[in-house]
Design a protein around this motif. Structure first.
Motif, PDB file in Angstrom:
ATOM      1  N   ALA B 117       0.839  -1.211   0.000  1.00 46.58           N
ATOM      2  CA  ALA B 117       0.000   0.000   0.000  1.00 46.58           C
ATOM      3  C   ALA B 117       0.865   1.248   0.000  1.00 46.58           C
ATOM      4  CB  ALA B 117      -0.913  -0.013   1.227  1.00 46.58           C
ATOM      5  N   MET B 118       1.985   1.202   0.761  1.00 46.55           N
ATOM      6  CA  MET B 118       2.877   2.370   0.798  1.00 46.55           C
ATOM      7  C   MET B 118       3.493   2.600  -0.568  1.00 46.55           C
ATOM      8  SD  MET B 118       4.627   2.331   4.556  1.00 46.55           S
ATOM      9  CE  MET B 118       5.895   1.159   4.187  1.00 46.55           C
ATOM     10  N   GLU B 119       3.849   1.502  -1.240  1.00 46.64           N
ATOM     11  CA  GLU B 119       4.454   1.642  -2.571  1.00 46.64           C
ATOM     12  C   GLU B 119       3.452   2.219  -3.562  1.00 46.64           C
ATOM     13  OE1 GLU B 119       6.176  -2.203  -3.500  1.00 46.64           O
ATOM     14  OE2 GLU B 119       7.506  -2.007  -1.771  1.00 46.64           O
ATOM     15  N   ARG B 120       2.183   1.751  -3.457  1.00 47.80           N
ATOM     16  CA  ARG B 120       1.150   2.292  -4.350  1.00 47.80           C
ATOM     17  C   ARG B 120       0.982   3.792  -4.122  1.00 47.80           C
ATOM     18  NH1 ARG B 120      -1.546  -2.506  -3.291  1.00 47.80           N
ATOM     19  NH2 ARG B 120      -2.757  -1.555  -1.620  1.00 47.80           N
ATOM     20  N   GLU B 121       0.940   4.191  -2.873  1.00 45.74           N
ATOM     21  CA  GLU B 121       0.752   5.595  -2.531  1.00 45.74           C
ATOM     22  C   GLU B 121       1.939   6.435  -3.029  1.00 45.74           C
ATOM     23  OE1 GLU B 121      -1.926   6.850  -1.379  1.00 45.74           O
ATOM     24  OE2 GLU B 121      -1.173   8.913  -1.168  1.00 45.74           O
ATOM     25  N   ALA B 122       3.147   5.905  -2.821  1.00 49.11           N
ATOM     26  CA  ALA B 122       4.342   6.616  -3.268  1.00 49.11           C
ATOM     27  C   ALA B 122       4.315   6.778  -4.786  1.00 49.11           C
ATOM     28  CB  ALA B 122       5.590   5.865  -2.828  1.00 49.11           C
ATOM     29  N   GLN B 123       3.924   5.705  -5.479  1.00 45.62           N
ATOM     30  CA  GLN B 123       3.873   5.747  -6.942  1.00 45.62           C
ATOM     31  C   GLN B 123       2.928   6.848  -7.397  1.00 45.62           C
ATOM     32  OE1 GLN B 123       5.865   3.554  -8.972  1.00 45.62           O
ATOM     33  NE2 GLN B 123       5.362   5.332 -10.219  1.00 45.62           N
ATOM     34  N   LYS B 124       1.773   6.937  -6.705  1.00 46.33           N
ATOM     35  CA  LYS B 124       0.789   7.969  -7.045  1.00 46.33           C
ATOM     36  C   LYS B 124       1.422   9.360  -6.945  1.00 46.33           C
ATOM     37  CE  LYS B 124      -3.210   6.087  -5.287  1.00 46.33           C
ATOM     38  NZ  LYS B 124      -4.140   6.118  -4.132  1.00 46.33           N
ATOM     39  N   MET B 125       2.173   9.549  -5.866  1.00 46.30           N
ATOM     40  CA  MET B 125       2.768  10.865  -5.643  1.00 46.30           C
ATOM     41  C   MET B 125       3.827  11.180  -6.682  1.00 46.30           C
ATOM     42  SD  MET B 125       2.904  11.393  -1.565  1.00 46.30           S
ATOM     43  CE  MET B 125       3.781   9.948  -1.129  1.00 46.30           C
ATOM     44  N   LYS B 128       2.233  12.195  -9.847  1.00 46.80           N
ATOM     45  CA  LYS B 128       1.710  13.557  -9.771  1.00 46.80           C
ATOM     46  C   LYS B 128       2.826  14.571  -9.993  1.00 46.80           C
ATOM     47  CE  LYS B 128      -1.316  13.835  -6.258  1.00 46.80           C
ATOM     48  NZ  LYS B 128      -1.662  14.345  -4.920  1.00 46.80           N
ATOM     49  N   MET B 129       4.034  14.241  -9.456  1.00 50.70           N
ATOM     50  CA  MET B 129       5.169  15.159  -9.582  1.00 50.70           C
ATOM     51  C   MET B 129       5.843  15.027 -10.938  1.00 50.70           C
ATOM     52  SD  MET B 129       6.009  16.455  -6.284  1.00 50.70           S
ATOM     53  CE  MET B 129       7.777  16.587  -6.297  1.00 50.70           C
ATOM     54  N   THR B 173      23.824  16.331 -11.428  1.00 48.19           N
ATOM     55  CA  THR B 173      24.278  16.527 -12.801  1.00 48.19           C
ATOM     56  C   THR B 173      23.358  17.562 -13.446  1.00 48.19           C
ATOM     57  OG1 THR B 173      22.816  14.836 -13.629  1.00 48.19           O
ATOM     58  CG2 THR B 173      25.008  14.133 -12.948  1.00 48.19           C
ATOM     59  N   LEU B 174      23.793  18.087 -14.603  1.00 48.91           N
ATOM     60  CA  LEU B 174      23.005  19.131 -15.248  1.00 48.91           C
ATOM     61  C   LEU B 174      21.560  18.721 -15.530  1.00 48.91           C
ATOM     62  CD1 LEU B 174      25.293  21.158 -17.666  1.00 48.91           C
ATOM     63  CD2 LEU B 174      24.008  21.942 -15.668  1.00 48.91           C
ATOM     64  N   PRO B 175      21.317  17.560 -16.156  1.00 51.07           N
ATOM     65  CA  PRO B 175      19.911  17.182 -16.395  1.00 51.07           C
ATOM     66  C   PRO B 175      19.114  17.068 -15.098  1.00 51.07           C
ATOM     67  CG  PRO B 175      21.412  15.705 -17.552  1.00 51.07           C
ATOM     68  CD  PRO B 175      22.254  16.580 -16.694  1.00 51.07           C
ATOM     69  N   GLU B 176      19.787  16.627 -14.036  1.00 53.51           N
ATOM     70  CA  GLU B 176      19.092  16.512 -12.749  1.00 53.51           C
ATOM     71  C   GLU B 176      18.707  17.883 -12.212  1.00 53.51           C
ATOM     72  OE1 GLU B 176      20.725  12.386 -10.721  1.00 53.51           O
ATOM     73  OE2 GLU B 176      21.976  14.165 -10.614  1.00 53.51           O
ATOM     74  N   VAL B 177      19.603  18.859 -12.439  1.00 59.16           N
ATOM     75  CA  VAL B 177      19.290  20.219 -12.007  1.00 59.16           C
ATOM     76  C   VAL B 177      18.046  20.706 -12.735  1.00 59.16           C
ATOM     77  CG1 VAL B 177      20.096  22.605 -12.022  1.00 59.16           C
ATOM     78  CG2 VAL B 177      21.677  20.771 -11.413  1.00 59.16           C
ATOM     79  N   GLU B 178      17.991  20.413 -14.061  1.00 59.35           N
ATOM     80  CA  GLU B 178      16.823  20.833 -14.841  1.00 59.35           C
ATOM     81  C   GLU B 178      15.550  20.210 -14.270  1.00 59.35           C
ATOM     82  OE1 GLU B 178      16.795  23.180 -17.039  1.00 59.35           O
ATOM     83  OE2 GLU B 178      18.951  23.359 -16.713  1.00 59.35           O
ATOM     84  N   GLU B 179      15.629  18.935 -13.920  1.00 55.83           N
ATOM     85  CA  GLU B 179      14.457  18.248 -13.382  1.00 55.83           C
ATOM     86  C   GLU B 179      14.031  18.897 -12.061  1.00 55.83           C
ATOM     87  OE1 GLU B 179      15.060  14.053 -13.194  1.00 55.83           O
ATOM     88  OE2 GLU B 179      12.976  13.659 -12.640  1.00 55.83           O
ATOM     89  N   LEU B 180      15.035  19.226 -11.254  1.00 55.31           N
ATOM     90  CA  LEU B 180      14.743  19.864  -9.966  1.00 55.31           C
ATOM     91  C   LEU B 180      14.038  21.195 -10.177  1.00 55.31           C
ATOM     92  CD1 LEU B 180      15.189  20.021  -6.838  1.00 55.31           C
ATOM     93  CD2 LEU B 180      17.282  21.256  -7.339  1.00 55.31           C
ATOM     94  N   PHE B 181      14.549  21.980 -11.141  1.00 54.76           N
ATOM     95  CA  PHE B 181      13.956  23.290 -11.388  1.00 54.76           C
ATOM     96  C   PHE B 181      12.520  23.156 -11.865  1.00 54.76           C
ATOM     97  CE2 PHE B 181      18.004  26.051 -11.983  1.00 54.76           C
ATOM     98  CZ  PHE B 181      18.330  25.770 -10.674  1.00 54.76           C
ATOM     99  N   LYS B 182      12.273  22.139 -12.690  1.00 54.04           N
ATOM    100  CA  LYS B 182      10.905  21.925 -13.194  1.00 54.04           C
ATOM    101  C   LYS B 182       9.972  21.673 -12.010  1.00 54.04           C
ATOM    102  CE  LYS B 182       8.400  18.516 -15.727  1.00 54.04           C
ATOM    103  NZ  LYS B 182       8.213  17.717 -14.545  1.00 54.04           N
ATOM    104  N   ILE B 183      10.432  20.815 -11.090  1.00 56.50           N
ATOM    105  CA  ILE B 183       9.603  20.508  -9.926  1.00 56.50           C
ATOM    106  C   ILE B 183       9.416  21.746  -9.060  1.00 56.50           C
ATOM    107  CG2 ILE B 183       9.625  19.224  -7.750  1.00 56.50           C
ATOM    108  CD1 ILE B 183      10.782  16.898  -9.326  1.00 56.50           C
ATOM    109  N   MET B 184      10.487  22.533  -8.940  1.00 56.66           N
ATOM    110  CA  MET B 184      10.371  23.743  -8.128  1.00 56.66           C
ATOM    111  C   MET B 184       9.339  24.689  -8.730  1.00 56.66           C
ATOM    112  SD  MET B 184      14.308  24.480  -6.959  1.00 56.66           S
ATOM    113  CE  MET B 184      13.957  26.009  -6.111  1.00 56.66           C
ATOM    114  N   ARG B 185       9.307  24.768 -10.066  1.00 58.00           N
ATOM    115  CA  ARG B 185       8.321  25.657 -10.702  1.00 58.00           C
ATOM    116  C   ARG B 185       6.909  25.140 -10.456  1.00 58.00           C
ATOM    117  NH1 ARG B 185      12.031  25.485 -15.064  1.00 58.00           N
ATOM    118  NH2 ARG B 185      13.488  27.224 -14.819  1.00 58.00           N
ATOM    119  N   ASP B 186       6.733  23.784 -10.503  1.00 59.94           N
ATOM    120  CA  ASP B 186       5.416  23.210 -10.209  1.00 59.94           C
ATOM    121  C   ASP B 186       4.979  23.586  -8.797  1.00 59.94           C
ATOM    122  OD1 ASP B 186       5.388  22.078 -12.651  1.00 59.94           O
ATOM    123  OD2 ASP B 186       5.868  20.038 -11.977  1.00 59.94           O
ATOM    124  N   MET B 187       5.942  23.519  -7.856  1.00 56.98           N
ATOM    125  CA  MET B 187       5.599  23.795  -6.465  1.00 56.98           C
ATOM    126  C   MET B 187       5.259  25.269  -6.283  1.00 56.98           C
ATOM    127  SD  MET B 187       7.869  21.309  -4.095  1.00 56.98           S
ATOM    128  CE  MET B 187       9.460  21.726  -4.720  1.00 56.98           C
TER     129      MET B 187
END
Lengths: 353, 499
Positions: B117-125, B128-129, B173-187
């Motif tokens: 159940a925890m894995e299902r919930e985590a997957q959902k989150m 969403k992100m 790494t650079l692509p990871e930074v981009e991913e982080l920024f995308k998430i930050m913009r969503d937040m």
């Protein structure tokens, strides 16, 4: 002169309170056991007690060096007995002093102890194994290997025999009624105290126990001195074997089971820090003394037709004492830490004003 | 931009006599990324720790959603919706991603933990992100970047309203930074306020709305990112010189013999092909940001860490230094930035700590002459003006400045030639600082040489004859003191490879 010798003075001073407690406890126990069974204080029993005290005290002296580095040596008990079994087999000793080459057992026992100690040291210092694991391994290996070699030589697994009377006893246990073993313990205690407090080896061992990284960055060859500590422990395990066989001339590999734990317990009771960095040689001796009094006293107290076994009660009592002694150490450190925190707000006020 | 969710005013914090935060102001709006900048030791982390309840403030007010608050511990601030993503992640690598996310609030079924159940919930989150992570794998198997995403997702799942990111991109790494920024913009879009701590100027420009700068525990100012340039921010960060003037010119004659020559040093990931020389009587400063690899250079040179390659020449002769023992024999000594861990024996006396490197000098026929050792230790410590009630005093009872002096005494007694000072004044109060500086000047006047690693630019500029600047393990520049300024050092210290 007194302040010219800070380290000796301090190390004696910080644990002297604990030493006094142990001595008082020993006297009290002695009195109690005497009241329960008057035989306890008989000269025969006292000689008996010294016989069992000597090997334990020597084991404990050696392992104090390892514990001072912050380590532990669980192999000393089996290294001690295993070396005696091995030497007895190789030299073909027997009940009669004329059997085999008795004198040759001495160098064999000492070398065997030293080799196992060096093995521990290399495993801990060079292979970076946790001391508990390394010496647990050596404990099993020393027990197995010495027994197998002995069985292969003697073609039997029966007890190894050393002569019960003769020059061996005169040298190590009973010189015409005089407990000569105590003299040996005294000499070894002095040597250990000098090495621990007055030589480079001891100083560096304590430095390693206090802060290994700081010691290394100060240019100390940490590996070398760690190996030295384990080698001392192994060598002393060998020495203890000499006194053990003189007192218990018929032995097999299972004799003295759990000796290492009693020895380690003595060190902790004596006030050597469980995390290393400070060590009390006198404390170690007093610690072994109190354990012997308890063991022997309980034995006599319960011998007269009791249904419970003195050995098992001794285990329980020893356990309680060890945990109590170490808990005292922990509480002492805790209260020291408290004082430090209390002093910070005072400084805060200063800088605010 | 939304309402103000956090308002910190006049925050004060003292640490055993050191004034760590001097009336600091900070505010954060909903849906804002507010960058918090300053040199190492400026007080950023302390401010964050005051906010989330790790430290208790000694003055000032914190308003959170219009209410005066004082959190006693992290769990209280977490319950209020404040999450901190630390630079070093504090997670359990042996547990699965889902187990980490729901630690302390596990799902249960019939009294047993329900992993599925925890894995299902985590997957959902994660869905969403928009993050691709399998919640059933062990956390330790993920890259650092992915682990950070897990932490952020965990924070969001806890209904976080305020997120603190402490140098989140340092290990990405650079692509990871981009991913982080995308998430930050969503937040941001969701109205979450974020405090973003970073040294990377270009990132600040891209992601933040406002910048607040701190210096030496003081609040310097807050500006809108769009209205300022990178240089403006650097100027705010370095500001005035607090500890005396910059040294005008090198005190070390340029024909002084070269004592130490280090060629092409490589050690781990932190030291990449670093070469430098040190003259007799010179103070060579090492400047750079945290993680630039300066400490690692020192440790590799000293033999404390393994080095892949690199040659060391002393007085023109190649020497073998593989252990600190060999380095000490060649007259090199190292005074670590982390004195407690790498320098001090806290439960030993001043004498023991001072003499530990030179025990050999006091041994006759195998026996240590404690009296002589104590006298020599006392002599060295008197010269350094170490304040201690006695030579038998345990080191843990001395102040940071005096502990540092005891370690200097250790190497004076060993008569070392090359002193490597790693952050010599870290955790030392202002008065003791200038004493340490005088000691260093005295050492070079006696013909000793010093390598000084420091994150405090004013310190570098005051002490050094020559400065080497490092960034991400590389030497990015070498400046004579006469041409060095805080600005050009900062430029070199942020000269990243990808730029």
């Amino acid at each position: 002169m007194s302040n010219k010798n800070p380290l000796l003075k301090k190390s004696a001073g910080s644990s002297s309170k604990q030493n006094i407690v142990i001595i008082l406890a020993a006297i009290a126990l002695f009195a109690i056991f005497y009241l329960i069974n008057n035989n306890f204080a008989s000269s025969g029993n006292v000689l008996n007690m010294t016989k069992s005290f000597v090997p334990y005290a020597i084991l404990a002296l050696g392992v104090t060096f390892v514990i001072a580095t912050g380590g532990i040596d669980l192999s000393i008990g089996t290294v001690c007995i295993g070396s005696a079994v091995l030497a007895g087999a190789i030299c073909r000793t027997g009940v009669s002093a004329e059997d085999g080459t008795l004198w040759l057992t001495i160098p064999i026992i000492l070398v065997s102890g030293l080799v196992f100690g060096l093995l521990n040291g290399v495993l801990v210092a060079k292979c970076k194994l946790a001391p508990f694991i390394a010496t647990l391994g050596t404990m099993l290996v020393s027990r197995g290997v010495t027994a197998v070699i002995s069985e292969a030589i003697r073609e039997t697994s029966s007890a190894v025999k050393y002569p019960p009377t003769g020059w061996f006893q005169k040298v190590f246990t009973n010189l015409n009624g005089f407990p000569i073993g105590l003299v040996w313990v005294l000499v070894l205690t002095i040597i250990c105290a000098v090495v621990m407090y007055k030589t480079k080896v001891g100083r560096y061992i304590l430095a390693i126990g206090s802060n290994e990284e700081a010691a290394r960055l100060s240019g100390i060859n940490v590996d070398k001195y760690k190996i030295t500590a384990y080698a001392i422990s192994g060598l002393f395990a060998g020495m203890a074997a000499l006194f053990y066989v003189a007192a218990n001339p018929s032995l097999n590999i299972a004799s003295g089971n759990g000796m290492e734990l009693d020895a380690v317990a003595s060190v902790y009771i004596g006030g050597t820090s469980t995390t290393g960095g400070s060590a009390s040689i006198i404390g170690t001796i007093l610690g072994s003394m109190i354990l012997v009094i308890i063991r022997n006293g309980l034995n006599l107290a319960l011998s007269s037709g009791s249904v419970v076994s003195a050995t098992n009660i001794t285990y329980a009592v020893t356990g309680v004492i060890v945990v109590g002694a170490v808990m005292l150490d922990v509480l002492k450190k805790k209260s020291a830490a408290k004082v430090k925190i209390d002093s910070i707000p005072a400084k805060k006020e200063e800088s605010k004003s | 931009m939304g309402e103000t969710i956090l308002k910190m005013q006049g925050i004060q914090k003292y640490f055993s006599g050191v004034h760590a935060l001097k009336s600091v102001n900070f505010d954060l709006r909903a849906g804002e990324v507010h960058a918090l900048m300053g040199e190492n030791g400026a007080g950023k982390s302390t401010l964050i720790k005051v906010l989330c309840g790790i430290h208790k403030r000694d003055g000032g007010t914190v308003e959170y959603f219009g209410e005066n608050v004082e959190f006693d511990n992290i769990s209280k601030s977490q319950a209020a919706g404040i999450s901190v993503i630390h630079q070093e992640l504090n997670m359990m690598n042996h547990l699965t991603v889902a187990q980490n996310m729901f630690i302390g609030r596990e799902f249960k079924k019939n009294g047993f933990i329900d992993d599925k159940a925890m894995e299902r919930e985590a997957q959902k989150m994660f869905d969403k992100m928009g993050v691709k992570i399998d919640p059933s794998v062990k956390l330790g198997d993920l890259t650092v970047g992915k682990q950070q995403m897990v932490e952020i997702t965990k924070a969001v799942s806890r209904d976080c309203k305020l997120l603190v990111l402490d140098e989140p991109t340092a290990a990405l790494t650079l692509p990871e930074v981009e991913e982080l920024f995308k998430i930050m913009r969503d937040m941001k879009a969701k109205g979450i306020g974020m405090i973003y701590i970073s040294h990377r100027m270009d990132e600040i420009n891209r992601i933040s709305d406002r910048v607040t700068v701190m210096r030496d525990g003081e609040y310097v100012g807050t500006v809108n990112t769009a209205e300022v340039t990178k240089d403006d921010i650097v100027k705010m960060m370095v500001g005035r010189v607090i500890m005396g003037e910059q040294k005008a010119a090198s005190n070390c004659p340029c024909d002084a013999p070269i004592l130490l020559d280090v060629q092409h040093l490589n050690a781990g990931k932190e030291v990449k092909d670093v070469s430098f020389t040190l003259r007799k009587g010179e103070i060579l400063g090492f400047a750079g940001l945290m993680g630039a690899g300066r400490t690692e250079v020192a440790r590799a040179l000293y033999g404390a860490d393994h080095r892949q390659s690199g040659d060391i020449y002393l007085n023109g002769k190649k020497v073998k230094i593989k252990t600190p023992e060999q380095a000490v024999k060649h007259g090199i000594c190292y005074l670590s930035e982390d004195r407690k861990r790498f320098g001090l024996m806290l439960d030993k006396s001043v004498t023991d700590n001072s003499a530990i490197a030179s025990v050999d000098d006091y041994v006759t026929a195998g026996i240590i002459n404690d009296g002589k050792m104590r006298d020599e230790s006392e002599k060295a410590n008197t010269k350094l003006r170490t304040k201690t009630p006695s030579m038998e005093q345990l080191l843990k009872n001395l102040s940071g400045g005096n502990q540092q002096k005891v370690i200097i005494a250790r190497w004076l007694m060993k008569n070392s030639d090359i002193f490597i000072f790693d952050e010599p004044t870290r955790g030392i109060d202002v008065g003791a600082k200038s004493e340490i500086y005088h000691l260093m000047e005295e050492l070079v006047s006696q013909g000793k040489s010093i390598i000084m690693i420091s994150s405090e630019l004013p310190e570098v500029l005051r002490m050094s004859d020559r400065i080497i600047v490092m960034c991400e393990g590389r030497k990015t520049g070498e400046l004579d003191i006469s041409e060095a300024t805080q600005e050009n050092i900062m430029q070199l210290a942020t000269m990243r490879e990808e730029n």
